[in-house]
Design a protein around this motif. Structure first.
Motif, mmCIF file in Angstrom:
data_model
loop_
_atom_site.group_PDB
_atom_site.id
_atom_site.type_symbol
_atom_site.label_atom_id
_atom_site.label_comp_id
_atom_site.label_asym_id
_atom_site.label_seq_id
_atom_site.Cartn_x
_atom_site.Cartn_y
_atom_site.Cartn_z
ATOM 1 N N LEU A 184 0.810 -1.091 -0.169
ATOM 2 C CA LEU A 184 0.094 0.037 -0.138
ATOM 3 C C LEU A 184 0.887 1.475 -0.111
ATOM 4 C CD1 LEU A 184 -2.771 -0.936 2.304
ATOM 5 C CD2 LEU A 184 -2.733 -0.805 0.150
ATOM 6 N N ASP A 185 1.883 1.193 0.717
ATOM 7 C CA ASP A 185 2.921 2.517 0.728
ATOM 8 C C ASP A 185 3.477 2.577 -0.547
ATOM 9 O OD1 ASP A 185 4.555 4.370 2.477
ATOM 10 O OD2 ASP A 185 6.203 3.285 1.802
ATOM 11 N N TYR A 186 3.970 1.451 -1.282
ATOM 12 C CA TYR A 186 4.460 1.762 -2.660
ATOM 13 C C TYR A 186 3.394 2.308 -3.573
ATOM 14 C CZ TYR A 186 7.736 0.447 -6.322
ATOM 15 O OH TYR A 186 8.378 0.443 -7.397
ATOM 16 N N ILE A 187 2.124 1.865 -3.293
ATOM 17 C CA ILE A 187 1.142 2.540 -4.288
ATOM 18 C C ILE A 187 0.942 3.895 -4.056
ATOM 19 C CG2 ILE A 187 -1.422 2.531 -4.532
ATOM 20 C CD1 ILE A 187 -1.344 -0.484 -4.192
ATOM 21 N N ARG A 188 0.978 4.334 -2.856
ATOM 22 C CA ARG A 188 1.198 5.767 -2.658
ATOM 23 C C ARG A 188 2.058 6.308 -3.024
ATOM 24 N NH1 ARG A 188 3.630 9.095 0.612
ATOM 25 N NH2 ARG A 188 4.868 7.307 1.501
ATOM 26 N N GLN A 189 3.358 5.850 -2.872
ATOM 27 C CA GLN A 189 4.361 6.710 -3.545
ATOM 28 C C GLN A 189 4.498 6.716 -4.969
ATOM 29 O OE1 GLN A 189 8.449 5.710 -1.480
ATOM 30 N NE2 GLN A 189 7.471 4.043 -0.557
ATOM 31 N N ALA A 190 3.868 5.735 -5.478
ATOM 32 C CA ALA A 190 3.797 5.738 -7.032
ATOM 33 C C ALA A 190 2.672 6.708 -7.509
ATOM 34 C CB ALA A 190 3.352 4.136 -7.568
ATOM 35 N N VAL A 191 1.674 6.759 -6.807
ATOM 36 C CA VAL A 191 0.686 7.986 -7.226
ATOM 37 C C VAL A 191 1.238 9.241 -7.121
ATOM 38 C CG1 VAL A 191 -1.600 8.825 -6.665
ATOM 39 C CG2 VAL A 191 -1.191 6.485 -6.594
ATOM 40 N N VAL A 192 1.963 9.351 -5.872
ATOM 41 C CA VAL A 192 2.641 10.873 -5.721
ATOM 42 C C VAL A 192 3.701 11.110 -6.943
ATOM 43 C CG1 VAL A 192 4.184 12.035 -4.206
ATOM 44 C CG2 VAL A 192 2.032 10.720 -3.082
ATOM 45 N N LEU A 193 4.483 10.151 -6.994
ATOM 46 C CA LEU A 193 5.560 10.264 -8.034
ATOM 47 C C LEU A 193 4.673 10.696 -9.608
ATOM 48 C CD1 LEU A 193 8.568 10.229 -8.685
ATOM 49 C CD2 LEU A 193 8.022 7.707 -9.306
ATOM 50 N N ARG A 194 3.813 9.881 -9.702
ATOM 51 C CA ARG A 194 3.096 10.283 -11.089
ATOM 52 C C ARG A 194 2.318 11.642 -11.098
ATOM 53 N NH1 ARG A 194 -1.458 9.081 -14.165
ATOM 54 N NH2 ARG A 194 -1.227 8.579 -16.291
ATOM 55 N N ARG A 195 1.849 11.871 -9.962
ATOM 56 C CA ARG A 195 1.371 13.324 -9.961
ATOM 57 C C ARG A 195 2.364 14.368 -10.253
ATOM 58 N NH1 ARG A 195 -3.037 12.558 -4.761
ATOM 59 N NH2 ARG A 195 -4.690 11.576 -6.094
ATOM 60 N N LYS A 196 3.322 14.258 -9.444
ATOM 61 C CA LYS A 196 4.493 15.194 -9.546
ATOM 62 C C LYS A 196 4.999 15.225 -10.934
ATOM 63 C CE LYS A 196 6.081 15.230 -4.693
ATOM 64 N NZ LYS A 196 7.186 14.963 -4.028
ATOM 65 N N GLY A 197 5.270 13.936 -11.661
ATOM 66 C CA GLY A 197 5.887 13.986 -12.867
ATOM 67 C C GLY A 197 4.825 14.584 -13.772
ATOM 68 N N LEU A 198 3.484 14.413 -14.059
ATOM 69 C CA LEU A 198 2.418 14.878 -14.763
ATOM 70 C C LEU A 198 2.566 16.310 -14.668
ATOM 71 C CD1 LEU A 198 -0.536 12.532 -14.378
ATOM 72 C CD2 LEU A 198 0.845 12.793 -16.271
ATOM 73 N N ALA A 199 2.447 17.097 -13.059
ATOM 74 C CA ALA A 199 2.517 18.517 -13.064
ATOM 75 C C ALA A 199 3.747 19.133 -13.540
ATOM 76 C CB ALA A 199 2.625 18.824 -11.524
ATOM 77 N N ALA A 200 4.951 18.198 -13.461
ATOM 78 C CA ALA A 200 6.135 18.917 -14.203
ATOM 79 C C ALA A 200 6.113 19.086 -15.705
ATOM 80 C CB ALA A 200 7.301 18.128 -13.941
ATOM 81 N N GLU A 201 5.418 18.283 -16.319
ATOM 82 C CA GLU A 201 5.143 18.020 -17.674
ATOM 83 C C GLU A 201 4.208 19.084 -18.090
ATOM 84 O OE1 GLU A 201 3.805 14.198 -18.817
ATOM 85 O OE2 GLU A 201 5.695 13.300 -18.705
ATOM 86 N N ARG A 202 3.226 19.308 -17.253
ATOM 87 C CA ARG A 202 2.220 20.359 -17.668
ATOM 88 C C ARG A 202 2.699 21.934 -17.542
ATOM 89 N NH1 ARG A 202 -1.539 17.185 -14.931
ATOM 90 N NH2 ARG A 202 -1.387 18.029 -12.987
ATOM 91 N N ALA A 203 3.997 22.015 -16.666
ATOM 92 C CA ALA A 203 4.331 22.987 -16.395
ATOM 93 C C ALA A 203 5.641 23.734 -17.201
ATOM 94 C CB ALA A 203 5.223 23.029 -14.920
ATOM 95 N N ALA A 204 5.957 22.455 -17.834
ATOM 96 C CA ALA A 204 7.102 22.602 -19.044
ATOM 97 C C ALA A 204 6.644 22.991 -20.229
ATOM 98 C CB ALA A 204 7.944 21.561 -19.188
ATOM 99 N N ALA A 205 5.087 22.444 -20.450
ATOM 100 C CA ALA A 205 4.439 22.603 -21.792
ATOM 101 C C ALA A 205 3.883 24.238 -21.782
ATOM 102 C CB ALA A 205 3.435 21.689 -21.724
#
Length: 219
Positions: free
Chosen positions: A197-218
């Motif tokens: 469950l902790d791994y799932i939480r970390q994966a979701v957080v990592l993906r959200r940050k990655g998507l946010a960074a991609e939107r900011a760069a765009a």
């Protein structure tokens, strides 16, 4: 041991000092036949032998179970050392990256399935542990473009608990030791679920940050 020519190790023609880490050039040229990969191969070869020993004589002969435990213990020990040696001496290869997790899951999965088939371990326990491992593997692919989630202390403790518990179930234990192995396995299952469950939480957080960074760069 690594098969790297002296020129790649520094161009001096001298051997590296014992225990010294190899350079970047040596990493790229690390031989397939290095000690870390050999240990991984040994673990892969042990899997069918372990299954044979565990199921020999119907799977309930204490002597055969003891030999099966020995094979399982050797596999667990090689699992500890191959990764450490690969990182310490820059012996990481593409083969090792693929074969090491396969060997890990093969020995643990075969042990769990055989124990459940023999009736020693409930199938739901095997399902929870193997389901977690499969789910986390798929999750890694889901977030790999955004980064890698490092191994946690909880994950290492989970691996230790699983190995200890399965090893105790492989042995033909009775009395208090049989009761103890039940609680060790219970701990392993709890850690399996919690760390998953902790791994799932970390994966979701990592993906959200990655998507946010991609939107900011765009923008």
């Amino acid at each position: 041991m690594t098969g790297v020519p002296a020129s790649a190790a520094g161009g001096t023609g001298r051997r590296p000092a014992p225990g010294a880490k190899l350079g970047a050039a040596a990493v790229n040229q690390a031989s397939l036949w290095n000690i870390a990969n050999i240990l991984t191969m040994i673990r892969l070869v042990l899997v069918p032998g372990f299954v044979f020993l565990l199921l020999a004589e119907g799977g309930y002969e204490p002597a055969w179970r003891a030999w099966a435990w020995a094979a399982f213990a050797v596999a667990m020990i090689t699992d500890i050392f191959d990764g450490h040696l690969a990182r310490t001496y820059n012996l990481v290869t593409d083969f090792g990256k693929i074969a090491d997790p396969i060997a890990d899951k093969a020995i643990m999965g075969s042990a769990l399935i055989c124990l459940s088939w023999l009736g020693d371990l409930p199938w739901w326990v095997t399902g929870v542990i193997l389901g977690r491992e499969l789910g986390i593997t798929l999750l890694r692919f889901w977030v790999i473009r955004y980064g890698v989630i490092p191994a946690s202390r909880g994950g290492k403790l989970k691996t230790l608990a699983q190995g200890t518990a399965v090893g105790m179930y492989v042995l033909a234990l009775t009395g208090p030791l049989a009761t103890l192995r039940f609680w060790v396995m219970a701990l392993a299952v709890v850690l399996t679920v919690v760390t998953g469950l902790d791994y799932i939480r970390q994966a979701v957080v990592l993906r959200r940050k990655g998507l946010a960074a991609e939107r900011a760069a765009a923008r």
